[in-house]
Write a protein that holds these residues in place. Structure first.
Motif, PDB file in Angstrom:
ATOM      1  N   MET A   4       0.834  -1.195   0.000  1.00 20.18           N
ATOM      2  CA  MET A   4       0.000   0.000   0.000  1.00 20.18           C
ATOM      3  C   MET A   4       0.874   1.251   0.000  1.00 20.18           C
ATOM      4  O   MET A   4       1.790   1.375   0.828  1.00 20.18           O
ATOM      5  CB  MET A   4      -0.911   0.001   1.237  1.00 20.18           C
ATOM      6  N   GLU A   8      -1.798   6.460   0.851  1.00 22.99           N
ATOM      7  CA  GLU A   8      -3.013   5.662   1.038  1.00 22.99           C
ATOM      8  C   GLU A   8      -3.052   5.047   2.435  1.00 22.99           C
ATOM      9  O   GLU A   8      -4.107   5.019   3.092  1.00 22.99           O
ATOM     10  CB  GLU A   8      -3.067   4.566  -0.032  1.00 22.99           C
ATOM     11  N   THR A  36      -2.646  -3.463  -0.473  1.00 24.10           N
ATOM     12  CA  THR A  36      -3.912  -3.214  -1.156  1.00 24.10           C
ATOM     13  C   THR A  36      -4.386  -4.515  -1.776  1.00 24.10           C
ATOM     14  O   THR A  36      -3.622  -5.194  -2.467  1.00 24.10           O
ATOM     15  CB  THR A  36      -3.748  -2.147  -2.248  1.00 24.10           C
ATOM     16  N   ALA A  43      -9.226  -2.580  -7.006  1.00 20.29           N
ATOM     17  CA  ALA A  43      -8.913  -2.490  -5.580  1.00 20.29           C
ATOM     18  C   ALA A  43     -10.201  -2.619  -4.775  1.00 20.29           C
ATOM     19  O   ALA A  43     -11.169  -1.875  -5.007  1.00 20.29           O
ATOM     20  CB  ALA A  43      -8.226  -1.166  -5.279  1.00 20.29           C
ATOM     21  N   GLY A  46      -8.054  -3.256   1.852  1.00 27.58           N
ATOM     22  CA  GLY A  46      -6.674  -3.385   2.304  1.00 27.58           C
ATOM     23  C   GLY A  46      -6.557  -4.374   3.436  1.00 27.58           C
ATOM     24  O   GLY A  46      -7.548  -4.779   4.050  1.00 27.58           O
TER      25      GLY A  46
END
Length: 291
Positions: A4, A8, A36, A43, A46
């Motif tokens: 990630m 983010e 992610t 996506a 996460g």
């Protein structure tokens, strides 16, 4: 599954903190990685992974798994599980562990995961304590100093054996720092006021013991149960429900709102007893050895 990006991750961390469920800090001997999760190039959320030493290798724990996937999207969840496994192997992990909502357990078990623990909970009726009150043979009282000193020794073995049998920890994993820190607290004289250490009695004869911790949440008092056991010579006499009823009365007296427990995967009869008393399953903890 990709690492990630920093911005983010910062946004995710900030959002979780604002919601009152911040991302957990790593264990003393752990390292974390945020990734992610993608399904078919899109996506969908996460995961926060943590690597810790384990017997014969490294354990990869999924500390947080947050996605937009519907819980009935089995095909997409199967792909997500496969991605978690592949990433864990890429990190050199020998074991992958995760806790998920009960509706998702079937996807993980279909992929070869074994259930190690079940998290259960129940909101108590603040006006009365009717549950499990038909049999009042058992009464509870606080442990004496001598009983507490003995209990700290006994419960270390009970919990360690249970965790090893269930697969929560690997056999011969060595010192469990989290457990030792908890036991150090209850070893204090007097113990902290938020620790509940009780002896169960029938007509003045000790028949079992229980340990839990009181936690304040949202202005209310919740109870986290750690261990409850009957002495071997008093098992098989139908005392478990009566013991739970006595603990229920005590929880009512001190104003507990919610009770939370974790039941080992192999303790099916205990799980059935709690569910029959109105407890709900909150999460299922699973484990898989990675080839």
């Amino acid at each position: 599954m990709l690492a990630m990006p920093g911005p983010e991750l910062a946004a995710w961390r900030e959002a979780r903190a604002a919601d009152g469920s911040p991302l957990p800090e790593p264990a003393r001997d752990g390292t974390q990685e945020a990734v992610t999760l993608e399904v078919e190039g899109v996506a969908v959320g996460g995961a926060l992974l943590e690597l810790t030493p384990d017997v014969g290798g490294t354990r990869c724990s999924v500390r947080v798994l947050q996605t937009t996937l519907p819980r009935d999207a089995d095909e997409h969840w199967a792909a997500a599980v496969a991605a978690l496994e592949a990433h864990g192997r890429g990190l050199g992990a020998a074991v992958l562990v995760v806790g998920v909502a009960p509706e998702l357990a079937r996807v993980f078990t279909a992929a070869g995961f074994l259930a190690t623990m079940t998290g259960i909970g129940k909101r108590l009726d603040p006006g009365s304590a009717p549950e499990l009150q038909e049999d009042r043979r058992v009464a509870v009282r606080p442990m004496t100093r001598e009983e507490r000193e003995r209990y700290v020794v006994d419960v270390r073995g009970l919990l360690t054996d249970g965790m090893e049998r269930a697969g929560v920890v690997s056999p011969a994993a060595g010192r469990n720092e989290e457990l030792e820190e908890r036991l150090a607290r209850v070893s204090l004289d007097p113990p902290p006021e938020d620790e509940m250490l009780m002896v169960a009695e029938v007509d003045g004869t000790p028949v079992g013991r229980a340990w839990g911790t009181f936690v304040e949440r949202d202005g209310a008092l919740d109870f986290l149960g750690h261990s409850i056991d009957l002495f071997p010579e008093h098992r098989g006499q139908g005392l478990t429900k009566s013991f739970l009823g006595a603990l229920r009365r005590h929880a009512h007296e001190v104003g507990v709102r919610d009770v939370h427990l974790r039941v080992y995967g192999h303790a099916e009869s205990a799980r059935r007893t709690f569910v029959a008393a109105g407890a709900g399953v909150g999460d299922v903890h699973l484990r898989k050895e990675l080839d």
